[in-house]
Scaffold this active site. Sequence first.
Site, PDB file in Angstrom:
ATOM      1  N   SER A   4       0.737  -1.020   0.059  1.00  0.00           N
ATOM      2  CA  SER A   4       0.032   0.064  -0.109  1.00  0.00           C
ATOM      3  C   SER A   4       0.870   1.325   0.042  1.00  0.00           C
ATOM      4  O   SER A   4       1.478   1.427  -0.931  1.00  0.00           O
ATOM      5  CB  SER A   4      -1.198  -0.015   1.110  1.00  0.00           C
ATOM      6  OG  SER A   4      -2.243   1.011   0.736  1.00  0.00           O
ATOM      7  N   CYS A  31      -1.032  -3.658   4.198  1.00  0.00           N
ATOM      8  CA  CYS A  31      -1.905  -4.883   4.261  1.00  0.00           C
ATOM      9  C   CYS A  31      -0.765  -6.236   4.207  1.00  0.00           C
ATOM     10  O   CYS A  31       0.319  -5.963   4.415  1.00  0.00           O
ATOM     11  CB  CYS A  31      -2.344  -5.009   2.665  1.00  0.00           C
ATOM     12  SG  CYS A  31      -3.509  -3.356   2.325  1.00  0.00           S
ATOM     13  N   HIS A  41       2.543  14.949   4.707  1.00  0.00           N
ATOM     14  CA  HIS A  41       2.303  16.469   4.401  1.00  0.00           C
ATOM     15  C   HIS A  41       2.525  17.374   5.624  1.00  0.00           C
ATOM     16  O   HIS A  41       2.336  16.887   6.610  1.00  0.00           O
ATOM     17  CB  HIS A  41       0.923  16.662   3.970  1.00  0.00           C
ATOM     18  CG  HIS A  41       0.230  16.030   2.904  1.00  0.00           C
ATOM     19  ND1 HIS A  41       0.574  15.990   1.740  1.00  0.00           N
ATOM     20  CD2 HIS A  41      -0.253  14.524   3.185  1.00  0.00           C
ATOM     21  CE1 HIS A  41       0.209  14.915   0.887  1.00  0.00           C
ATOM     22  NE2 HIS A  41      -0.437  14.177   1.900  1.00  0.00           N
TER      23      HIS A  41
END
Length: 127
Positions: free
Chosen positions: A72, A92, A77
């Site tokens: 994944s 995952c 940010h």
Amino acid sequence: MSTDAPIPSTVPLTGQHFLIECFGAHADLGAEALEALLKDSAKAGGATILSCHLHGFGKGGGVTGVALLAESHITVHTWPERRYAAFDVFMCGNCEAMRAAKVIEDAVPGATVDIRKVDRPGLRGDE
């Protein structure tokens, strides 16, 4: 639209998603330091890094970036002017997303860090 009903314990999980909010010096890290942090986090969680790309918005600006994983992703940010950084760890398979999240939490001693976990189901509960 869905409700806030919990996922039944009989539903297998596809993965775990951690939302990590950091208040403090995480927001001051530059693109190179954040790239190293994303990679260290992915490795700690047992993930396979496919690519990693970060972009800095100039002097005093924030950074945005992603580590694309076979399992994944991890994103970041930052808003240095707000002393705030948001990380997103979704893994995952057999990965240990909490270990990855812990690397991010521990990267800046003294920072205030809030981690929220979201279990991602593999199937809807009615299938």
